[in-house]
Design a protein around this motif. Structure first.
Motif, PDB file in Angstrom:
ATOM      1  N   PHE A  64     -20.607 -17.111  33.786  1.00  0.00           N
ATOM      2  CA  PHE A  64     -20.792 -18.168  34.151  1.00  0.00           C
ATOM      3  C   PHE A  64     -19.608 -19.436  34.450  1.00  0.00           C
ATOM      4  N   LEU A  65     -18.553 -19.297  33.875  1.00  0.00           N
ATOM      5  CA  LEU A  65     -17.113 -20.830  33.872  1.00  0.00           C
ATOM      6  C   LEU A  65     -16.631 -20.790  35.916  1.00  0.00           C
ATOM      7  N   VAL A  66     -16.497 -21.702  36.074  1.00  0.00           N
ATOM      8  CA  VAL A  66     -16.911 -22.200  37.020  1.00  0.00           C
ATOM      9  C   VAL A  66     -15.036 -21.983  37.570  1.00  0.00           C
ATOM     10  N   GLN A  67     -15.032 -21.635  38.944  1.00  0.00           N
ATOM     11  CA  GLN A  67     -13.828 -20.958  39.325  1.00  0.00           C
ATOM     12  C   GLN A  67     -12.511 -21.883  39.405  1.00  0.00           C
ATOM     13  N   GLY A  68     -11.471 -21.298  38.910  1.00  0.00           N
ATOM     14  CA  GLY A  68     -10.305 -22.883  39.225  1.00  0.00           C
ATOM     15  C   GLY A  68     -10.573 -23.845  38.300  1.00  0.00           C
ATOM     16  N   LEU A  69     -11.478 -23.683  37.706  1.00  0.00           N
ATOM     17  CA  LEU A  69     -11.457 -24.714  36.571  1.00  0.00           C
ATOM     18  C   LEU A  69     -11.032 -24.910  35.536  1.00  0.00           C
ATOM     19  N   SER A  70      -9.902 -25.577  35.178  1.00  0.00           N
ATOM     20  CA  SER A  70      -9.129 -25.072  33.862  1.00  0.00           C
ATOM     21  C   SER A  70      -9.581 -25.694  32.573  1.00  0.00           C
ATOM     22  N   TYR A  71     -10.249 -24.895  31.897  1.00  0.00           N
ATOM     23  CA  TYR A  71     -10.686 -25.018  30.617  1.00  0.00           C
ATOM     24  C   TYR A  71      -9.474 -25.205  29.174  1.00  0.00           C
ATOM     25  N   ALA A  83     -15.821 -27.015  27.632  1.00  0.00           N
ATOM     26  CA  ALA A  83     -16.567 -27.353  28.537  1.00  0.00           C
ATOM     27  C   ALA A  83     -17.445 -28.091  28.471  1.00  0.00           C
ATOM     28  N   ASP A  84     -18.073 -29.027  29.236  1.00  0.00           N
ATOM     29  CA  ASP A  84     -19.187 -29.980  29.992  1.00  0.00           C
ATOM     30  C   ASP A  84     -20.030 -29.222  29.792  1.00  0.00           C
ATOM     31  N   PRO A  85     -21.365 -29.247  29.172  1.00  0.00           N
ATOM     32  CA  PRO A  85     -21.559 -30.346  28.004  1.00  0.00           C
ATOM     33  C   PRO A  85     -21.269 -29.930  27.140  1.00  0.00           C
ATOM     34  N   ALA A  86     -20.862 -28.970  26.490  1.00  0.00           N
ATOM     35  CA  ALA A  86     -20.996 -28.471  25.550  1.00  0.00           C
ATOM     36  C   ALA A  86     -19.805 -26.575  25.496  1.00  0.00           C
ATOM     37  N   ASP A  87     -19.081 -26.841  24.515  1.00  0.00           N
ATOM     38  CA  ASP A  87     -17.695 -26.273  24.590  1.00  0.00           C
ATOM     39  C   ASP A  87     -18.836 -24.874  24.697  1.00  0.00           C
ATOM     40  N   VAL A  88     -18.019 -23.863  25.032  1.00  0.00           N
ATOM     41  CA  VAL A  88     -18.799 -22.836  24.640  1.00  0.00           C
ATOM     42  C   VAL A  88     -17.677 -21.606  24.286  1.00  0.00           C
ATOM     43  N   PHE A  89     -18.576 -20.060  23.686  1.00  0.00           N
ATOM     44  CA  PHE A  89     -17.380 -18.930  23.602  1.00  0.00           C
ATOM     45  C   PHE A  89     -17.636 -18.106  24.973  1.00  0.00           C
ATOM     46  N   VAL A  90     -16.282 -17.461  24.707  1.00  0.00           N
ATOM     47  CA  VAL A  90     -16.354 -16.525  26.291  1.00  0.00           C
ATOM     48  C   VAL A  90     -15.350 -14.990  25.344  1.00  0.00           C
ATOM     49  N   ILE A  91     -16.117 -13.829  24.965  1.00  0.00           N
ATOM     50  CA  ILE A  91     -15.274 -12.617  25.289  1.00  0.00           C
ATOM     51  C   ILE A  91     -14.617 -12.177  26.036  1.00  0.00           C
ATOM     52  N   MET A  92     -13.449 -11.030  25.956  1.00  0.00           N
ATOM     53  CA  MET A  92     -12.334 -11.530  26.957  1.00  0.00           C
ATOM     54  C   MET A  92     -12.748  -9.928  27.545  1.00  0.00           C
ATOM     55  N   PRO A  93     -12.556  -9.516  28.474  1.00  0.00           N
ATOM     56  CA  PRO A  93     -11.767  -7.686  28.016  1.00  0.00           C
ATOM     57  C   PRO A  93     -11.044  -6.914  27.985  1.00  0.00           C
ATOM     58  N   PRO A  94     -11.719  -6.600  26.283  1.00  0.00           N
ATOM     59  CA  PRO A  94     -10.088  -5.528  26.310  1.00  0.00           C
ATOM     60  C   PRO A  94      -8.909  -6.081  26.227  1.00  0.00           C
ATOM     61  N   GLU A  95      -8.316  -5.649  27.958  1.00  0.00           N
ATOM     62  CA  GLU A  95      -7.356  -5.452  28.455  1.00  0.00           C
ATOM     63  C   GLU A  95      -6.357  -6.894  28.168  1.00  0.00           C
ATOM     64  N   PHE A  96      -6.865  -8.139  27.541  1.00  0.00           N
ATOM     65  CA  PHE A  96      -6.431  -8.926  27.186  1.00  0.00           C
ATOM     66  C   PHE A  96      -6.224  -9.562  25.954  1.00  0.00           C
ATOM     67  N   SER A  97      -6.223  -7.841  25.027  1.00  0.00           N
ATOM     68  CA  SER A  97      -6.633  -8.700  23.854  1.00  0.00           C
ATOM     69  C   SER A  97      -5.225  -9.273  22.818  1.00  0.00           C
ATOM     70  N   THR A  98      -4.312  -8.423  23.946  1.00  0.00           N
ATOM     71  CA  THR A  98      -2.610  -8.565  23.444  1.00  0.00           C
ATOM     72  C   THR A  98      -1.908  -9.936  23.864  1.00  0.00           C
ATOM     73  N   GLY A 135     -12.217 -15.619  39.801  1.00  0.00           N
ATOM     74  CA  GLY A 135     -13.356 -14.269  40.024  1.00  0.00           C
ATOM     75  C   GLY A 135     -12.895 -12.951  40.302  1.00  0.00           C
ATOM     76  N   ARG A 136     -13.406 -12.641  40.502  1.00  0.00           N
ATOM     77  CA  ARG A 136     -12.395 -11.283  40.457  1.00  0.00           C
ATOM     78  C   ARG A 136     -11.723 -10.611  42.087  1.00  0.00           C
ATOM     79  N   THR A 137     -11.703  -9.074  41.458  1.00  0.00           N
ATOM     80  CA  THR A 137     -10.496  -9.007  42.365  1.00  0.00           C
ATOM     81  C   THR A 137     -11.603  -7.382  43.576  1.00  0.00           C
ATOM     82  N   ASP A 138     -11.584  -7.549  43.862  1.00  0.00           N
ATOM     83  CA  ASP A 138     -12.383  -6.599  45.119  1.00  0.00           C
ATOM     84  C   ASP A 138     -13.048  -5.375  44.637  1.00  0.00           C
ATOM     85  N   SER A 139     -12.106  -4.808  42.912  1.00  0.00           N
ATOM     86  CA  SER A 139     -12.204  -4.240  42.608  1.00  0.00           C
ATOM     87  C   SER A 139     -13.029  -4.142  40.521  1.00  0.00           C
TER      88      SER A 139
END
Length: 117
Positions: free
Chosen positions: A18-25, A47-62, A85-89
Motif C-alpha cells: 500500500f505504501l508509495v515506493q521510494g517515499l520516506s515515511y 502518511a498523508d492524509p492519515a497515519d497508517v500501521f504496517v506489520i513488517m515481515p517476520p525477518e524484520f523483527s530484530t 517494492g519487491r525482488t523477483d522472488s
C-alpha cells in the motif's frame, strides 16, 4: 501517551504494498506483536492524509533493539523507512535509516541494483 489498544483502534493497518515506493515515511511508533508467524514489528508511519500501521515481515523483527523501540516511542530517536517494492522472488525491499541521513533516490537504488530490475 495513549495505550497501544487506543493507537491500534484509531489508525488503519495496511500492507507494505500500500505504501508509495521510494517515499520516506517517519516511524512514529513501534510495537512487537506475536502472530502465528512469530514475533513481528508493527510500525506506525506518518502518511498523508492519515497515519497508517504496517506489520513488517517476520525477518524484520530484530531490526530494532528494545532500547531503540523505547527511544522511538518516546520521540527521542527519529527513524525513516522507505519501501521500494519487491525482488523477483517476492521479498520486500525496505530501507530504514536515522532521520538525519538522507534516503537514496530511485536512480541511486537502481544503480546499486538494490531494486532487482
Amino acid at each position: 501517551m495513549p495505550d497501544i489498544n487506543t493507537l491500534f483502534a484509531t489508525v488503519m493497518t495496511v500492507s507494505l504494498d500500500f505504501l508509495v515506493q521510494g517515499l520516506s515515511y517517519t516511524i512514529l511508533y513501534v510495537a512487537k506483536i506475536t502472530t502465528i508467524y512469530g514475533v513481528q514489528l508493527k510500525l506506525k508511519l506518518r502518511a498523508d492524509p492519515a497515519d497508517v500501521f504496517v506489520i513488517m515481515p517476520p525477518e524484520f523483527s530484530t531490526c530494532f533493539s528494545d532500547s531503540q523501540i523505547s527511544r522511538i516511542n518516546n520521540e527521542e530517536l527519529f527513524i525513516h523507512m522507505s519501501y521500494w517494492g519487491r525482488t523477483d522472488s517476492g521479498d520486500p525491499i525496505i530501507q530504514i535509516r536515522n532521520a538525519a541521513m538522507p534516503m537514496p533516490t530511485y536512480s541511486e537504488m537502481l544503480a546499486a541494483s538494490a531494486l532487482g530490475h
